[in-house]
Motif scaffolding. Structure first.
Motif, PDB file in Angstrom:
ATOM      1  N   GLN A 186      -1.069  10.261  -7.689  1.00 39.30           N
ATOM      2  CA  GLN A 186      -1.094   8.856  -7.325  1.00 39.30           C
ATOM      3  C   GLN A 186      -0.282   8.047  -8.324  1.00 39.30           C
ATOM      4  N   TYR A 187       0.258   6.922  -7.840  1.00 41.14           N
ATOM      5  CA  TYR A 187       1.020   6.036  -8.715  1.00 41.14           C
ATOM      6  C   TYR A 187       0.656   4.599  -8.357  1.00 41.14           C
ATOM      7  N   ASN A 188       0.229   3.808  -9.359  1.00 46.96           N
ATOM      8  CA  ASN A 188      -0.141   2.416  -9.132  1.00 46.96           C
ATOM      9  C   ASN A 188       1.072   1.528  -9.321  1.00 46.96           C
ATOM     10  N   VAL A 189       1.410   0.786  -8.276  1.00 51.81           N
ATOM     11  CA  VAL A 189       2.557  -0.112  -8.291  1.00 51.81           C
ATOM     12  C   VAL A 189       2.057  -1.538  -8.483  1.00 51.81           C
ATOM     13  N   THR A 190       2.579  -2.218  -9.508  1.00 49.45           N
ATOM     14  CA  THR A 190       2.190  -3.602  -9.777  1.00 49.45           C
ATOM     15  C   THR A 190       3.402  -4.512  -9.935  1.00 49.45           C
ATOM     16  N   ALA A 191       4.599  -3.984  -9.707  1.00 47.84           N
ATOM     17  CA  ALA A 191       5.813  -4.778  -9.866  1.00 47.84           C
ATOM     18  C   ALA A 191       6.852  -4.331  -8.849  1.00 47.84           C
ATOM     19  N   SER A 192       7.818  -5.220  -8.596  1.00 44.57           N
ATOM     20  CA  SER A 192       8.921  -4.862  -7.710  1.00 44.57           C
ATOM     21  C   SER A 192       9.690  -3.696  -8.303  1.00 44.57           C
ATOM     22  N   GLY A 193      10.222  -2.841  -7.438  1.00 46.67           N
ATOM     23  CA  GLY A 193      11.043  -1.739  -7.932  1.00 46.67           C
ATOM     24  C   GLY A 193      11.204  -0.640  -6.899  1.00 46.67           C
ATOM     25  N   THR A 194      11.982   0.345  -7.281  1.00 46.16           N
ATOM     26  CA  THR A 194      12.190   1.533  -6.468  1.00 46.16           C
ATOM     27  C   THR A 194      11.369   2.647  -7.092  1.00 46.16           C
ATOM     28  N   TYR A 195      10.487   3.211  -6.316  1.00 47.34           N
ATOM     29  CA  TYR A 195       9.576   4.243  -6.810  1.00 47.34           C
ATOM     30  C   TYR A 195       9.947   5.565  -6.151  1.00 47.34           C
ATOM     31  N   ILE A 196      10.175   6.568  -7.009  1.00 45.95           N
ATOM     32  CA  ILE A 196      10.666   7.867  -6.548  1.00 45.95           C
ATOM     33  C   ILE A 196       9.701   8.955  -7.008  1.00 45.95           C
ATOM     34  N   ALA A 197       9.336   9.806  -6.086  1.00 45.42           N
ATOM     35  CA  ALA A 197       8.515  10.976  -6.416  1.00 45.42           C
ATOM     36  C   ALA A 197       9.314  12.227  -6.072  1.00 45.42           C
ATOM     37  N   ASN A 198       9.330  13.179  -6.996  1.00 43.13           N
ATOM     38  CA  ASN A 198       9.976  14.468  -6.791  1.00 43.13           C
ATOM     39  C   ASN A 198       8.923  15.550  -6.972  1.00 43.13           C
ATOM     40  N   GLY A 199       9.031  16.610  -6.189  1.00 48.08           N
ATOM     41  CA  GLY A 199       8.089  17.707  -6.316  1.00 48.08           C
ATOM     42  C   GLY A 199       8.667  18.969  -5.718  1.00 48.08           C
TER      43      GLY A 199
END
Length: 173
Positions: free
Chosen positions: A114-127
């Protein structure tokens, strides 16, 4: 015609799994050999990008050396982070990566599912899923709360109407 050589088992290559969109090279290189592959190729090696059973006959003189490989396809699941999102400032969004994909590494190097987002941005997950790379991206835009000013407090007489006007671009009321 009988082959004068002793027949030996050959293991040019092993069965393999390939990731979607990739290929595997099957190599039967043998000194002084000619080749015939199941797909009709006559080269020492072939590149395959579809699942199936592939075989090769490598002829040294008139003696064949044969091997077979089964190539399977790994179809990785999506990370399923969701659609790009617009949130009001002060809000929080929890991105949940698909638990079948591990390990997860986010754009900041963290490694939680899980990742908590609290600001504008580009969020990237790799696996990875069965050694195949998987990635997903979500763009989150935080918008400030609108500033609403209804004017000064006012008193009105009973059965009298007062019209309040709000004009804030991009807002609905």
């Amino acid at each position: 015609f009988e082959c004068p050589c002793v027949s030996e088992p050959f293991d040019f290559f092993d069965d393999a799994a390939i990731c979607e969109g990739t290929s595997a090279t099957l190599d039967a290189t043998t000194a002084n050999a000619t080749y015939l592959w199941s797909n009709g190729a006559t080269t020492p090696s072939i590149s395959v990008n579809t699942p199936g059973t592939y075989w090769v006959n490598a002829f040294v003189g008139n003696c064949p050396k044969t091997d077979t490989a089964v190539i399977s396809l790994v179809v990785a699941p999506d990370l399923q982070l969701g659609n790009d999102t617009i949130l009001c400032e002060g809000s929080e969004l929890v991105l949940n990566a698909n638990p079948a994909v591990t390990p997860i590494v986010w754009q900041d190097g963290s490694s939680s599912q899980q990742y908590n987002v609290t600001a504008s941005g580009t969020y990237i997950a790799n696996g990875e899923f069965n050694a195949c790379p998987v990635s997903d991206t979500v763009v989150v835009t935080m918008v400030p709360y609108p500033i609403v000013n209804l004017g000064y407090d006012q008193s009105i007489c009973e059965e009298t109407a007062l019209t309040l006007v709000i004009s804030q671009p991009g807002c609905t009321y």
